[in-house]
Write a protein that holds these residues in place. Structure first.
Motif, PDB file in Angstrom:
ATOM      1  N   GLN A  56       0.934  -0.747  -0.207  1.00 17.28           N
ATOM      2  CA  GLN A  56      -0.197   0.204  -0.076  1.00 17.28           C
ATOM      3  C   GLN A  56       1.060   1.430  -0.329  1.00 17.28           C
ATOM      4  O   GLN A  56       2.022   1.548   0.835  1.00 17.28           O
ATOM      5  N   TYR A  57       0.517   2.423  -0.593  1.00 15.31           N
ATOM      6  CA  TYR A  57       1.135   3.596  -0.763  1.00 15.31           C
ATOM      7  C   TYR A  57       0.117   4.925  -0.702  1.00 15.31           C
ATOM      8  O   TYR A  57      -1.118   4.318  -1.150  1.00 15.31           O
ATOM      9  N   LEU A  58       0.293   6.083   0.127  1.00 15.21           N
ATOM     10  CA  LEU A  58      -0.233   6.989  -0.027  1.00 15.21           C
ATOM     11  C   LEU A  58       0.184   8.029  -0.961  1.00 15.21           C
ATOM     12  O   LEU A  58       1.239   8.131  -1.582  1.00 15.21           O
ATOM     13  N   ASP A  59      -0.573   7.862  -1.990  1.00 11.76           N
ATOM     14  CA  ASP A  59      -0.592   9.416  -2.927  1.00 11.76           C
ATOM     15  C   ASP A  59      -0.551  10.570  -3.027  1.00 11.76           C
ATOM     16  O   ASP A  59      -1.593  11.343  -2.969  1.00 11.76           O
ATOM     17  N   LEU A  60       0.655  11.367  -2.789  1.00 10.28           N
ATOM     18  CA  LEU A  60       0.766  13.072  -2.674  1.00 10.28           C
ATOM     19  C   LEU A  60       1.375  12.935  -3.987  1.00 10.28           C
ATOM     20  O   LEU A  60       1.936  14.341  -4.037  1.00 10.28           O
ATOM     21  N   TYR A  61       0.390  12.401  -5.180  1.00  9.16           N
ATOM     22  CA  TYR A  61       1.477  13.096  -6.399  1.00  9.16           C
ATOM     23  C   TYR A  61       0.270  13.127  -7.723  1.00  9.16           C
ATOM     24  O   TYR A  61      -0.240  14.500  -8.748  1.00  9.16           O
ATOM     25  N   GLY A  62      -0.425  11.690  -7.557  1.00 11.70           N
ATOM     26  CA  GLY A  62      -2.178  12.042  -8.347  1.00 11.70           C
ATOM     27  C   GLY A  62      -1.657  12.186  -9.537  1.00 11.70           C
ATOM     28  O   GLY A  62      -2.374  12.741  -9.977  1.00 11.70           O
ATOM     29  N   GLY A  63      -0.393  10.805  -9.683  1.00  9.28           N
ATOM     30  CA  GLY A  63      -0.106  10.784 -11.292  1.00  9.28           C
ATOM     31  C   GLY A  63       0.044  11.739 -12.250  1.00  9.28           C
ATOM     32  O   GLY A  63      -0.297  12.529 -12.655  1.00  9.28           O
ATOM     33  N   HIS A  64       0.734  13.127 -11.123  1.00 11.82           N
ATOM     34  CA  HIS A  64       1.216  14.465 -11.776  1.00 11.82           C
ATOM     35  C   HIS A  64      -0.301  15.338 -12.257  1.00 11.82           C
ATOM     36  O   HIS A  64      -0.371  16.161 -12.811  1.00 11.82           O
ATOM     37  N   ALA A  65      -0.603  15.519 -10.896  1.00  9.92           N
ATOM     38  CA  ALA A  65      -1.801  16.788 -10.114  1.00  9.92           C
ATOM     39  C   ALA A  65      -3.113  16.683 -11.335  1.00  9.92           C
ATOM     40  O   ALA A  65      -4.415  17.290 -10.863  1.00  9.92           O
ATOM     41  N   VAL A  66      -3.081  15.200 -11.151  1.00  9.50           N
ATOM     42  CA  VAL A  66      -4.587  14.724 -12.388  1.00  9.50           C
ATOM     43  C   VAL A  66      -5.537  14.360 -11.790  1.00  9.50           C
ATOM     44  O   VAL A  66      -6.823  14.750 -11.772  1.00  9.50           O
ATOM     45  N   ILE A  67      -4.879  13.255 -10.074  1.00  9.64           N
ATOM     46  CA  ILE A  67      -6.391  13.367  -9.879  1.00  9.64           C
ATOM     47  C   ILE A  67      -6.720  13.848  -8.689  1.00  9.64           C
ATOM     48  O   ILE A  67      -6.031  14.229  -7.532  1.00  9.64           O
ATOM     49  N   SER A  68      -7.920  14.989  -8.656  1.00 12.52           N
ATOM     50  CA  SER A  68      -8.111  15.521  -8.604  1.00 12.52           C
ATOM     51  C   SER A  68      -9.183  15.761  -7.233  1.00 12.52           C
ATOM     52  O   SER A  68      -9.524  16.113  -6.135  1.00 12.52           O
ATOM     53  N   ILE A  69     -10.098  14.611  -7.625  1.00  6.18           N
ATOM     54  CA  ILE A  69     -10.466  14.091  -6.296  1.00  6.18           C
ATOM     55  C   ILE A  69     -10.868  13.165  -5.893  1.00  6.18           C
ATOM     56  O   ILE A  69     -11.876  12.004  -4.945  1.00  6.18           O
ATOM     57  N   GLY A  70      -9.520  12.261  -5.961  1.00  2.95           N
ATOM     58  CA  GLY A  70      -9.191  11.326  -5.644  1.00  2.95           C
ATOM     59  C   GLY A  70      -9.089   9.792  -6.525  1.00  2.95           C
ATOM     60  O   GLY A  70     -10.656  10.164  -7.027  1.00  2.95           O
ATOM     61  N   HIS A  71      -8.912   8.543  -6.303  1.00  5.11           N
ATOM     62  CA  HIS A  71      -9.242   7.425  -7.342  1.00  5.11           C
ATOM     63  C   HIS A  71     -10.574   7.392  -7.109  1.00  5.11           C
ATOM     64  O   HIS A  71     -10.551   6.905  -5.403  1.00  5.11           O
ATOM     65  N   THR A  72     -10.879   6.575  -8.001  1.00  6.24           N
ATOM     66  CA  THR A  72     -12.023   5.549  -8.048  1.00  6.24           C
ATOM     67  C   THR A  72     -13.379   6.059  -7.057  1.00  6.24           C
ATOM     68  O   THR A  72     -13.733   5.628  -6.686  1.00  6.24           O
ATOM     69  N   HIS A  73     -13.456   7.322  -7.289  1.00  6.35           N
ATOM     70  CA  HIS A  73     -14.313   7.767  -6.256  1.00  6.35           C
ATOM     71  C   HIS A  73     -15.774   7.087  -7.589  1.00  6.35           C
ATOM     72  O   HIS A  73     -15.975   7.739  -7.648  1.00  6.35           O
ATOM     73  N   PRO A  74     -16.660   7.421  -5.442  1.00  5.82           N
ATOM     74  CA  PRO A  74     -17.741   6.221  -6.305  1.00  5.82           C
ATOM     75  C   PRO A  74     -18.623   7.242  -7.289  1.00  5.82           C
ATOM     76  O   PRO A  74     -19.545   6.833  -8.420  1.00  5.82           O
ATOM     77  N   HIS A  75     -18.671   8.286  -6.583  1.00  2.00           N
ATOM     78  CA  HIS A  75     -19.449   8.960  -7.918  1.00  2.00           C
ATOM     79  C   HIS A  75     -19.133   9.740  -9.063  1.00  2.00           C
ATOM     80  O   HIS A  75     -20.045   9.555 -10.135  1.00  2.00           O
ATOM     81  N   TYR A  76     -17.852   9.721  -9.255  1.00  2.67           N
ATOM     82  CA  TYR A  76     -16.727   9.765 -10.498  1.00  2.67           C
ATOM     83  C   TYR A  76     -17.194   8.390 -11.460  1.00  2.67           C
ATOM     84  O   TYR A  76     -17.550   8.271 -12.523  1.00  2.67           O
ATOM     85  N   ILE A  77     -17.052   6.945 -10.620  1.00  2.00           N
ATOM     86  CA  ILE A  77     -17.503   5.840 -11.255  1.00  2.00           C
ATOM     87  C   ILE A  77     -19.042   5.374 -12.117  1.00  2.00           C
ATOM     88  O   ILE A  77     -19.209   5.497 -13.341  1.00  2.00           O
ATOM     89  N   GLU A  78     -20.028   5.882 -10.721  1.00  3.29           N
ATOM     90  CA  GLU A  78     -21.256   6.324 -12.003  1.00  3.29           C
ATOM     91  C   GLU A  78     -21.083   7.249 -12.456  1.00  3.29           C
ATOM     92  O   GLU A  78     -22.655   6.512 -12.974  1.00  3.29           O
ATOM     93  N   ARG A  79     -21.160   7.725 -12.833  1.00  2.60           N
ATOM     94  CA  ARG A  79     -21.936   8.980 -13.394  1.00  2.60           C
ATOM     95  C   ARG A  79     -20.765   8.789 -15.467  1.00  2.60           C
ATOM     96  O   ARG A  79     -21.541   8.456 -16.514  1.00  2.60           O
ATOM     97  N   ILE A  80     -19.756   8.143 -14.786  1.00  2.71           N
ATOM     98  CA  ILE A  80     -19.071   7.381 -16.023  1.00  2.71           C
ATOM     99  C   ILE A  80     -19.686   6.126 -16.758  1.00  2.71           C
ATOM    100  O   ILE A  80     -20.118   5.906 -17.966  1.00  2.71           O
ATOM    101  N   THR A  81     -19.434   5.149 -15.577  1.00  2.00           N
ATOM    102  CA  THR A  81     -20.302   3.896 -16.387  1.00  2.00           C
ATOM    103  C   THR A  81     -21.992   4.299 -16.777  1.00  2.00           C
ATOM    104  O   THR A  81     -22.802   4.031 -17.876  1.00  2.00           O
ATOM    105  N   ASP A  82     -22.894   4.844 -16.403  1.00  2.00           N
ATOM    106  CA  ASP A  82     -23.898   5.735 -17.022  1.00  2.00           C
ATOM    107  C   ASP A  82     -23.606   6.144 -18.139  1.00  2.00           C
ATOM    108  O   ASP A  82     -24.750   5.627 -18.732  1.00  2.00           O
ATOM    109  N   GLN A  83     -23.135   7.164 -18.790  1.00  2.39           N
ATOM    110  CA  GLN A  83     -22.455   7.583 -19.753  1.00  2.39           C
ATOM    111  C   GLN A  83     -22.310   5.824 -20.605  1.00  2.39           C
ATOM    112  O   GLN A  83     -22.579   6.149 -21.586  1.00  2.39           O
ATOM    113  N   LEU A  84     -21.028   5.610 -20.654  1.00  4.33           N
ATOM    114  CA  LEU A  84     -21.338   4.712 -21.323  1.00  4.33           C
ATOM    115  C   LEU A  84     -21.744   3.777 -22.106  1.00  4.33           C
ATOM    116  O   LEU A  84     -21.977   3.301 -22.706  1.00  4.33           O
ATOM    117  N   ASN A  85     -23.275   3.282 -20.642  1.00  3.27           N
ATOM    118  CA  ASN A  85     -23.982   2.744 -21.026  1.00  3.27           C
ATOM    119  C   ASN A  85     -25.202   3.068 -21.838  1.00  3.27           C
ATOM    120  O   ASN A  85     -25.444   2.756 -22.279  1.00  3.27           O
TER     121      ASN A  85
END
Ligand SMILES: Cc1ncc(COP(=O)(O)O)c(C=O)c1O
Length: 377
Positions: free
Chosen positions: A29-58
């Motif tokens: 396990q690692y703590l991520d203070l880099y966010g893949g170069h300032a990209v991860i703004s709302i945290g990895h695999t945020h549930p609302h984010y996953i839901e919004r993208i999955t719904d749209q993809l469907n």
């Protein structure tokens, strides 16, 4: 076929991620203070984010800009409101370099001029004009070289005044990061940003605020240029905008009048990208992430300044640079391989913290504890 080997990589494969925690293939396990170069703004695999993208993809994942895409208007409305720039217009693209390329092109269309002022240590991306405006000759290919870019010392008001006095009527735009990222977390002073605004007004040049890394709420304000109380003519953004889904954009003042064909892209503004970007803004707003970035970032900076072996701590909110002396150049590596914490860096010895905006105080304390141990070797 093998990969074109352009990236120095760490021998770690990330297979799972949640919030500011990531796990490698061995379950470490690692703590991520880099966010893949300032990209991860709302945290990895945020549930609302996953839901919004999955719904749209469907429903529909992609269609080109030849049809109506109401999600784009929804995004423009929301971005205008959250960023406090409701009277601006949005053009969507796919990356930070592309955002800057389009901004510089738009400026030149507007005033029919060619020269661009950029600053020492600036980084604006790797496409032709963006890289030409980047202060790193190593990554500028001969084909990208141009006499149209004027590099000036950063935060030097008299050099800027002189350049306008010399070339005023030829200058199309001034492009500046509110806080230089690749350049080592260096703030443009409020006075300097105000001077840019007034000289651009005086000479009918355009102020382009590169907010690709320092924008999107990271500093506690939506655009870090906002701290200076000035409005740019164009804001460019990418990184945090899609929390990992590739999307970039430019926010364009109302004085620019579009015409069909003026700008364009195949992928920019597609359905999935808009869904990702909307999810990000919804979380930023609902979870008060700009306030959190200001609070946790302020706390971190205050504590980091107490370490007397640290040469300087710079930044705002959750965009923090820690400058270390040469003898502590091992600290970034130790943080990763001994303490399991990802951080970013800028040469020579600057550690860059660019975590998700919902980093907690508890996670900040985990870092501070590890940092203090790493300093002791
Ligand atoms: C300030 C700034 N502008 C532009 C870019 C280019 O963005 P991209 O890599 O998405 O093209 C970067 C990337 O690091 C950046 O930090």
């Amino acid at each position: 076929m093998k990969l074109f080997d352009v990236y120095p990589i760490n021998d770690i494969e990330i297979v799972k991620a949640c919030g500011s925690t990531v796990w490698d293939e061995k379950g470490v396990q690692y703590l991520d203070l880099y966010g893949g170069h300032a990209v991860i703004s709302i945290g990895h695999t945020h549930p609302h984010y996953i839901e919004r993208i999955t719904d749209q993809l469907n429903k529909v994942g992609f269609y080109s800009n030849s049809v109506k895409i109401p999600l784009q208007e929804e995004l423009a409305d929301k971005l205008g409101r959250v960023s406090g720039k409701e009277d601006y217009q949005l053009f969507l693209c796919n990356s930070g370099a592309e955002a800057n390329e389009n901004a510089l092109k738009l400026a030149s269309f507007y005033n029919n001029r060619k020269k661009v002022i950029s600053f020492s240590r600036a980084f604006h991306g790797r496409t032709s004009l963006a890289v030409a405006a980047t202060d790193n000759p190593k990554i500028i290919a001969p084909v990208n070289e141009t006499d149209n870019i004027i590099f000036l010392p950063h935060n030097d008001e008299s050099a800027l005044e002189q350049a306008f006095a010399d070339f005023g009527n030829e200058i199309s735009a001034v492009i500046i990061e509110g806080i230089q990222g690749v350049g080592g977390i260096r703030l443009a002073s409020n006075d300097f940003l105000q001077k840019i605004r007034s000289l651009c007004d005086q000479y009918d040049a355009l102020f382009i605020a590169d907010s690709v890394q320092c924008g999107y709420g990271r500093t506690g304000k939506f655009y870090s240029h906002d701290f200076a109380g000035v409005e740019a003519d164009i804001y460019t953004m990418a990184k945090g905008m899609g929390n990992g889904f590739p999307i970039g954009g430019i926010s364009i003042a109302s004085k620019f009048k579009p015409w069909h064909g003026m700008l364009g892209t195949t992928f920019g503004g597609n359905h999935l990208a808009c869904a990702a970007a909307l999810a990000v803004l919804e979380v930023i707003e609902e979870d008060n992430l700009m306030q959190n970035a200001a609070a946790v970032g302020g706390y971190l900076m205050g504590e980091l300044k107490k370490f007397d072996r640290v040469l300087e701590v710079r930044g705002l909110g959750l965009m923090i640079g820690i400058e270390l002396p040469d003898e502590l150049s091992h600290v970034k590596r130790d943080l990763l391989f001994k303490h399991r914490i990802f951080t970013g860096e800028a040469k020579p010895n600057i550690i860059r913290l660019l975590p998700a905006l919902n980093l907690s105080k508890v996670e900040a304390d985990v870092f501070l504890d590890a940092f203090s141990k790493a300093l002791k070797g």
